[in-house]
Design a protein around this motif. Structure first.
Motif, PDB file in Angstrom:
ATOM      1  N   ILE A  41     -23.730  27.469  -9.952  1.00  0.00           N
ATOM      2  CA  ILE A  41     -24.699  28.563 -10.059  1.00  0.00           C
ATOM      3  C   ILE A  41     -25.091  28.778 -11.514  1.00  0.00           C
ATOM      4  CG2 ILE A  41     -24.912  31.077  -9.883  1.00  0.00           C
ATOM      5  CD1 ILE A  41     -23.267  30.858  -7.270  1.00  0.00           C
ATOM      6  N   THR A  42     -24.108  28.806 -12.407  1.00  0.00           N
ATOM      7  CA  THR A  42     -24.380  29.038 -13.828  1.00  0.00           C
ATOM      8  C   THR A  42     -25.351  28.006 -14.377  1.00  0.00           C
ATOM      9  OG1 THR A  42     -22.176  30.005 -14.135  1.00  0.00           O
ATOM     10  CG2 THR A  42     -23.336  29.242 -16.102  1.00  0.00           C
ATOM     11  N   ALA A  43     -25.069  26.731 -14.101  1.00  0.00           N
ATOM     12  CA  ALA A  43     -25.921  25.663 -14.633  1.00  0.00           C
ATOM     13  C   ALA A  43     -27.338  25.750 -14.089  1.00  0.00           C
ATOM     14  CB  ALA A  43     -25.295  24.305 -14.303  1.00  0.00           C
ATOM     15  N   LEU A  44     -27.468  25.946 -12.780  1.00  0.00           N
ATOM     16  CA  LEU A  44     -28.791  25.912 -12.160  1.00  0.00           C
ATOM     17  C   LEU A  44     -29.613  27.150 -12.495  1.00  0.00           C
ATOM     18  CD1 LEU A  44     -27.597  24.418  -8.793  1.00  0.00           C
ATOM     19  CD2 LEU A  44     -29.255  23.346 -10.330  1.00  0.00           C
ATOM     20  N   VAL A  45     -28.981  28.315 -12.503  1.00  0.00           N
ATOM     21  CA  VAL A  45     -29.729  29.539 -12.803  1.00  0.00           C
ATOM     22  C   VAL A  45     -30.167  29.550 -14.267  1.00  0.00           C
ATOM     23  CG1 VAL A  45     -29.563  32.052 -12.902  1.00  0.00           C
ATOM     24  CG2 VAL A  45     -28.635  30.843 -10.968  1.00  0.00           C
ATOM     25  N   THR A  46     -29.409  28.887 -15.119  1.00  0.00           N
ATOM     26  CA  THR A  46     -29.812  28.772 -16.523  1.00  0.00           C
ATOM     27  C   THR A  46     -31.025  27.867 -16.679  1.00  0.00           C
ATOM     28  OG1 THR A  46     -27.524  29.101 -17.261  1.00  0.00           O
ATOM     29  CG2 THR A  46     -29.050  28.112 -18.834  1.00  0.00           C
ATOM     30  N   VAL A  47     -31.071  26.793 -15.900  1.00  0.00           N
ATOM     31  CA  VAL A  47     -32.106  25.775 -16.066  1.00  0.00           C
ATOM     32  C   VAL A  47     -33.392  26.106 -15.311  1.00  0.00           C
ATOM     33  CG1 VAL A  47     -32.669  23.365 -15.535  1.00  0.00           C
ATOM     34  CG2 VAL A  47     -30.469  23.931 -16.560  1.00  0.00           C
ATOM     35  N   ILE A  48     -33.287  26.683 -14.130  1.00  0.00           N
ATOM     36  CA  ILE A  48     -34.457  26.861 -13.251  1.00  0.00           C
ATOM     37  C   ILE A  48     -35.644  27.545 -13.939  1.00  0.00           C
ATOM     38  CG2 ILE A  48     -35.261  28.236 -11.277  1.00  0.00           C
ATOM     39  CD1 ILE A  48     -32.800  27.280  -9.747  1.00  0.00           C
ATOM     40  N   PRO A  49     -35.460  28.648 -14.679  1.00  0.00           N
ATOM     41  CA  PRO A  49     -36.646  29.278 -15.284  1.00  0.00           C
ATOM     42  C   PRO A  49     -37.286  28.456 -16.400  1.00  0.00           C
ATOM     43  CG  PRO A  49     -34.644  30.382 -15.997  1.00  0.00           C
ATOM     44  CD  PRO A  49     -34.247  29.441 -14.901  1.00  0.00           C
ATOM     45  N   LEU A  50     -36.651  27.358 -16.825  1.00  0.00           N
ATOM     46  CA  LEU A  50     -37.210  26.493 -17.854  1.00  0.00           C
ATOM     47  C   LEU A  50     -38.039  25.355 -17.267  1.00  0.00           C
ATOM     48  CD1 LEU A  50     -34.053  26.156 -20.156  1.00  0.00           C
ATOM     49  CD2 LEU A  50     -35.943  27.789 -20.373  1.00  0.00           C
ATOM     50  N   LEU A  51     -37.977  25.176 -15.946  1.00  0.00           N
ATOM     51  CA  LEU A  51     -38.647  24.044 -15.304  1.00  0.00           C
ATOM     52  C   LEU A  51     -40.120  24.354 -15.058  1.00  0.00           C
ATOM     53  CD1 LEU A  51     -35.908  23.060 -12.687  1.00  0.00           C
ATOM     54  CD2 LEU A  51     -36.280  22.115 -14.981  1.00  0.00           C
ATOM     55  N   SER A  52     -40.944  23.338 -15.217  1.00  0.00           N
ATOM     56  CA  SER A  52     -42.385  23.517 -15.007  1.00  0.00           C
ATOM     57  C   SER A  52     -42.978  22.440 -14.111  1.00  0.00           C
ATOM     58  CB  SER A  52     -43.118  23.514 -16.358  1.00  0.00           C
ATOM     59  OG  SER A  52     -42.876  22.304 -17.056  1.00  0.00           O
ATOM     60  N   GLU A  53     -42.122  21.663 -13.448  1.00  0.00           N
ATOM     61  CA  GLU A  53     -42.580  20.621 -12.536  1.00  0.00           C
ATOM     62  C   GLU A  53     -42.059  20.900 -11.125  1.00  0.00           C
ATOM     63  OE1 GLU A  53     -44.600  18.139 -13.061  1.00  0.00           O
ATOM     64  OE2 GLU A  53     -44.862  18.519 -15.206  1.00  0.00           O
ATOM     65  N   PRO A  54     -42.941  20.948 -10.118  1.00  0.00           N
ATOM     66  CA  PRO A  54     -42.466  21.157  -8.738  1.00  0.00           C
ATOM     67  C   PRO A  54     -41.423  20.136  -8.314  1.00  0.00           C
ATOM     68  CG  PRO A  54     -44.852  21.374  -8.852  1.00  0.00           C
ATOM     69  CD  PRO A  54     -44.404  20.862 -10.190  1.00  0.00           C
ATOM     70  N   ALA A  55     -41.558  18.898  -8.790  1.00  0.00           N
ATOM     71  CA  ALA A  55     -40.612  17.837  -8.418  1.00  0.00           C
ATOM     72  C   ALA A  55     -39.210  18.122  -8.940  1.00  0.00           C
ATOM     73  CB  ALA A  55     -41.097  16.492  -8.945  1.00  0.00           C
ATOM     74  N   LEU A  56     -39.097  18.944  -9.978  1.00  0.00           N
ATOM     75  CA  LEU A  56     -37.793  19.331 -10.507  1.00  0.00           C
ATOM     76  C   LEU A  56     -37.296  20.632  -9.875  1.00  0.00           C
ATOM     77  CD1 LEU A  56     -38.308  18.532 -14.305  1.00  0.00           C
ATOM     78  CD2 LEU A  56     -37.129  17.149 -12.588  1.00  0.00           C
ATOM     79  N   LEU A  57     -38.219  21.529  -9.580  1.00  0.00           N
ATOM     80  CA  LEU A  57     -37.826  22.806  -8.958  1.00  0.00           C
ATOM     81  C   LEU A  57     -37.235  22.591  -7.568  1.00  0.00           C
ATOM     82  CD1 LEU A  57     -40.760  25.176  -9.950  1.00  0.00           C
ATOM     83  CD2 LEU A  57     -38.337  25.498 -10.513  1.00  0.00           C
ATOM     84  N   LEU A  58     -37.749  21.617  -6.834  1.00  0.00           N
ATOM     85  CA  LEU A  58     -37.294  21.398  -5.460  1.00  0.00           C
ATOM     86  C   LEU A  58     -35.801  21.059  -5.398  1.00  0.00           C
ATOM     87  CD1 LEU A  58     -38.744  21.499  -2.690  1.00  0.00           C
ATOM     88  CD2 LEU A  58     -38.877  19.012  -2.793  1.00  0.00           C
ATOM     89  N   PRO A  59     -35.313  20.040  -6.110  1.00  0.00           N
ATOM     90  CA  PRO A  59     -33.869  19.770  -6.067  1.00  0.00           C
ATOM     91  C   PRO A  59     -33.046  20.864  -6.722  1.00  0.00           C
ATOM     92  CG  PRO A  59     -34.947  18.327  -7.669  1.00  0.00           C
ATOM     93  CD  PRO A  59     -36.034  19.006  -6.902  1.00  0.00           C
ATOM     94  N   ALA A  60     -33.635  21.569  -7.692  1.00  0.00           N
ATOM     95  CA  ALA A  60     -32.888  22.653  -8.337  1.00  0.00           C
ATOM     96  C   ALA A  60     -32.617  23.784  -7.353  1.00  0.00           C
ATOM     97  CB  ALA A  60     -33.660  23.170  -9.549  1.00  0.00           C
ATOM     98  N   TRP A  61     -33.619  24.136  -6.559  1.00  0.00           N
ATOM     99  CA  TRP A  61     -33.404  25.202  -5.575  1.00  0.00           C
ATOM    100  C   TRP A  61     -32.527  24.738  -4.422  1.00  0.00           C
ATOM    101  CZ3 TRP A  61     -33.691  30.227  -5.725  1.00  0.00           C
ATOM    102  CH2 TRP A  61     -34.442  30.815  -6.738  1.00  0.00           C
ATOM    103  N   TRP A  62     -32.597  23.455  -4.086  1.00  0.00           N
ATOM    104  CA  TRP A  62     -31.646  22.927  -3.104  1.00  0.00           C
ATOM    105  C   TRP A  62     -30.220  23.072  -3.644  1.00  0.00           C
ATOM    106  CZ3 TRP A  62     -28.141  18.895  -3.708  1.00  0.00           C
ATOM    107  CH2 TRP A  62     -27.442  18.518  -2.545  1.00  0.00           C
ATOM    108  N   GLY A  63     -30.013  22.721  -4.900  1.00  0.00           N
ATOM    109  CA  GLY A  63     -28.691  22.830  -5.496  1.00  0.00           C
ATOM    110  C   GLY A  63     -28.220  24.269  -5.589  1.00  0.00           C
ATOM    111  N   LEU A  64     -29.137  25.184  -5.899  1.00  0.00           N
ATOM    112  CA  LEU A  64     -28.742  26.590  -5.975  1.00  0.00           C
ATOM    113  C   LEU A  64     -28.392  27.127  -4.598  1.00  0.00           C
ATOM    114  CD1 LEU A  64     -28.328  29.054  -7.734  1.00  0.00           C
ATOM    115  CD2 LEU A  64     -30.753  29.618  -7.430  1.00  0.00           C
ATOM    116  N   GLY A  65     -29.182  26.734  -3.578  1.00  0.00           N
ATOM    117  CA  GLY A  65     -28.846  27.142  -2.214  1.00  0.00           C
ATOM    118  C   GLY A  65     -27.474  26.642  -1.809  1.00  0.00           C
TER     119      GLY A  65
END
Length: 362
Positions: free
Chosen positions: A89-113
């Motif tokens: 959770i710490t790693a993903l929540v830190t990184v997610i607001p820095l992402l600007s590509e849908p292709a990166l947001l998709l696996p990030a939200w899968w990982g957070l879920g």
């Protein structure tokens, strides 16, 4: 002997408090995506429809996280497993607001879920191990913390957007909270399951007399909960109950406030009434109130009252289900995992199905 009992009681209180905070963090994360969507749309330059798959990725991650947690629990020290979820959770929540590509947001939200459900399956099971047959009131309080987190995060995100134009600080506060919780769990002893640990590591896992009916109940319950909160604004707009999308959104807030308050309002009954009776009353009330809302007059006051009533009626279902499980047999990691996996599948299926129903029949 008295000193040992006092020390044990103190450890149980500390463990219980830490688990409550973990429930609140999961609630915070569960309510983060919707209010953040406008920021992600601007950051990626994508239309909202293109980012709708983030909700599916989050839900599918929850299914994966629940199954993984059930398989691993009792193979490692339980608090180490919870810390693993908090680390993800710490790693993903830190990184997610820095992402600007849908292709990166998709696996990030899968990982957070996956990470947040990995955590809640773990602490949900540990809370039952600590409080055992008396878990009923504690489960209600835990779900209150879950609901409180869900209410808090949209407010924090709104303030972050207002003051900074983005969601980074809201997410980073959640990330810091996860770090503090991990440190706290590292200082506490892990509880132990009373019973045969092979149930949780061998082929016999999940043999609980109520696991199938409770899993089915949670499949429908969470599906109904997410569907109602997600589609009530569209329903009020379609029936001209709400005058604008902003007004319609308040019905979702009213629903979650009712559920959160209901966790505490039902608390005295969890001490006196058998969980299966609470479930029967709650489910019957939910069907009755839904029917009244659907066939009743299309007035704001009526729908508000119905929404509050539906939220209050739903409030005891989740905690009472796990209380009944604890009273009827040992709740292993696999038992919790299968039940929460069914809940996650319900959260994936029913909002989609009801959306299709509204599109073609609304």
């Amino acid at each position: 002997m008295l000193g040992e009992k006092t020390a044990t009681a103190g450890a149980e209180r500390a463990q219980t408090g830490a688990y409550f905070l973990c429930f609140s963090l999961v609630g915070i994360l569960s309510a983060a995506l919707g209010p953040s969507m406008v920021v992600f749309v601007e950051a990626t330059g994508s239309p909202p429809a293109a980012l709708a798959s983030l909700f599916t990725a989050d839900a599918f991650g929850s299914v994966c996280g629940s199954l993984l947690a059930g398989q691993l629990l009792n193979r490692f020290p339980p608090h180490l497993q919870a810390i693993g979820g908090l680390t993800g959770i710490t790693a993903l929540v830190t990184v997610i607001p820095l992402l600007s590509e849908p292709a990166l947001l998709l696996p990030a939200w899968w990982g957070l879920g996956m990470s947040k459900t990995f955590l809640i399956v773990t602490v949900n099971t540990l809370l039952i191990w600590v409080r055992r047959e008396q878990v009923g009131p504690y489960m209600n309080i835990a779900d209150f913390f879950l609901g409180f987190g869900s209410l808090l995060m949209p407010i924090v995100i709104a303030q972050s957007i207002t003051w900074t134009g983005g969601v980074r600080w809201a997410y980073w506060v959640a990330s810091l909270s996860a770090v503090l919780m991990a440190v706290r769990l590292a200082t506490l002893p892990s509880p132990r399951m009373v019973g045969d640990p092979k149930e949780n590591t061998g082929t016999g896992g999940g043999r609980h007399p109520l696991v199938v009916p409770i899993a089915v109940l949670l499949f429908f319950y969470v599906g109904a909960e997410i569907s109602f909160s997600g589609w009530i604004p569209s329903y009020t707009l379609a029936r001209d109950i709400a005058g604008s999308p902003a007004t319609a959104a308040y019905y979702t807030s009213v629903f979650w406030v009712a559920i959160t308050a209901g966790r505490l309002l039902w608390l005295p009954f969890t001490r006196r009434v058998a969980p299966q009776r609470l479930l029967a009353v709650s489910v019957a009330a939910c069907f009755l109130i839904l029917g009244v809302i659907w066939f009743g007059p299309s007035s704001p006051a009526f729908v508000v009252v119905g929404t509050v009533g539906f939220g209050l009626a739903m409030a005891p279902v989740f905690p009472s289900s796990f209380t009944w499980l604890a009273q009827r047999g040992e709740v292993t990691g696999k038992v919790s995992a299968w039940c929460l996996c069914a809940a996650s599948v319900g959260a994936m299926f029913f909002p989609w199905w009801i959306g299709r129903f509204l599109i073609f029949h609304g």
